[in-house]
Design a protein around this motif. Structure first.
Motif, short mmCIF file in Angstrom:
data_model
loop_
_atom_site.label_atom_id
_atom_site.label_comp_id
_atom_site.label_asym_id
_atom_site.label_seq_id
_atom_site.Cartn_x
_atom_site.Cartn_y
_atom_site.Cartn_z
N GLY A 119 0.81 -1.21 0.00
CA GLY A 119 0.00 0.00 0.00
C GLY A 119 0.84 1.27 0.00
O GLY A 119 0.40 2.32 -0.44
N ARG A 120 2.07 1.16 0.46
CA ARG A 120 2.98 2.31 0.48
C ARG A 120 3.46 2.71 -0.91
O ARG A 120 4.10 3.74 -1.07
N THR A 121 3.20 1.90 -1.92
CA THR A 121 3.62 2.23 -3.28
C THR A 121 2.58 3.08 -4.00
O THR A 121 2.87 3.63 -5.06
N LYS A 122 1.39 3.18 -3.45
CA LYS A 122 0.27 3.83 -4.15
C LYS A 122 0.34 5.35 -4.13
O LYS A 122 0.08 6.00 -5.11
N ASP A 123 0.65 5.95 -2.98
CA ASP A 123 0.60 7.39 -2.84
C ASP A 123 1.97 8.00 -3.12
O ASP A 123 2.89 7.85 -2.32
N LYS A 124 2.10 8.68 -4.23
CA LYS A 124 3.37 9.26 -4.62
C LYS A 124 3.50 10.72 -4.17
O LYS A 124 4.48 11.38 -4.49
N THR A 125 2.52 11.25 -3.44
CA THR A 125 2.60 12.63 -3.00
C THR A 125 3.39 12.79 -1.72
O THR A 125 3.82 13.89 -1.39
N ILE A 126 3.59 11.70 -1.00
CA ILE A 126 4.35 11.75 0.24
C ILE A 126 5.82 11.98 -0.12
O ILE A 126 6.34 11.37 -1.04
N LEU A 140 9.75 -0.67 -7.87
CA LEU A 140 8.71 -0.36 -6.89
C LEU A 140 9.29 0.61 -5.87
O LEU A 140 10.41 0.40 -5.39
N ILE A 141 8.54 1.66 -5.53
CA ILE A 141 8.99 2.63 -4.54
C ILE A 141 7.96 2.66 -3.42
O ILE A 141 6.76 2.82 -3.67
N PHE A 142 8.44 2.51 -2.19
CA PHE A 142 7.60 2.49 -1.00
C PHE A 142 7.83 3.79 -0.23
O PHE A 142 8.96 4.13 0.07
N TYR A 143 6.74 4.49 0.12
CA TYR A 143 6.82 5.80 0.74
C TYR A 143 6.42 5.75 2.21
O TYR A 143 5.73 4.84 2.65
#
Length: 186
Positions: A119-126, A140-143
């Motif tokens: 789920g941390r890959t979904k929001d790229k605004t963080i 994959l990028i995890f925020y």
């Protein structure tokens, strides 16, 4: 004269044969977005997966680089720690390359760590990322969201890495002393 012509023809024939044999470029089938839950089982001998863990918090700068490869049907993990020990953001990095370990996960603990956090890959605004997993075909990028969230993720990462590098001081959380204060008011 005829010997020279035969040598030239032979040389041209040899050069022509070499240029016709073009090596076929390897194309990996590994896709992290589809195979994150068992990507180490999907890897072949030519695949490499790199994981960058950005553990930076306030004045502490640390980046761990994990390289996962497959050799002789064994999954290998190589960790390199890069840390600024000045705590002044001078980027004077201490580098510690840890020994390669063989992953003997029958329960895919490494993959589960990331699948549970997909789920941390979904929001790229963080603004900050904690993990960047780079495979041959995708990334994959995890925020994280804020300092408290990042701290929890760093703790989870240390717990994960302690499974592969037990008793290594690189993955031990510092001891914290809680001071008792009498009559504290806001």
């Amino acid at each position: 004269m005829s010997l020279i012509i035969i040598i030239i023809i032979g040389f041209l024939f040899l050069v022509n044969c070499k240029t016709e044999r073009k090596t076929k470029k390897f194309q990996s089938d590994l896709n992290l977005k589809k195979n994150l839950a068992d990507f180490t089982k999907q890897m072949n001998e030519k695949d490499t997966v790199k994981i960058f863990a950005e553990l930076n918090m306030e004045w502490w700068i640390r980046r761990d680089e994990l390289v996962i490869t497959k050799k002789n049907n064994e999954i290998r993990l190589q960790a390199t720690i890069k840390e600024d020990t000045t705590f002044q953001m001078k980027y004077q990095m201490r580098i510690n390359k840890l020994p390669t370990v063989i992953l003997k996960d029958t329960n895919n603990a490494l993959e589960k760590h990331f699948v549970n956090k997909i789920g941390r890959t979904k929001d790229k605004t963080i603004r900050q990322y904690i993990y960047k997993i780079m495979g041959p075909n995708d990334t994959l990028i995890f925020y994280t969201n804020g300092l408290g969230d990042k701290g929890g993720e760093v703790r989870d990462y240390y717990d994960l890495m302690n499974k592969y590098y037990p008793n290594n001081s690189e993955f031990k959380l510092p001891e914290v002393e809680i001071e008792k204060v009498d009559d504290f008011r806001f």
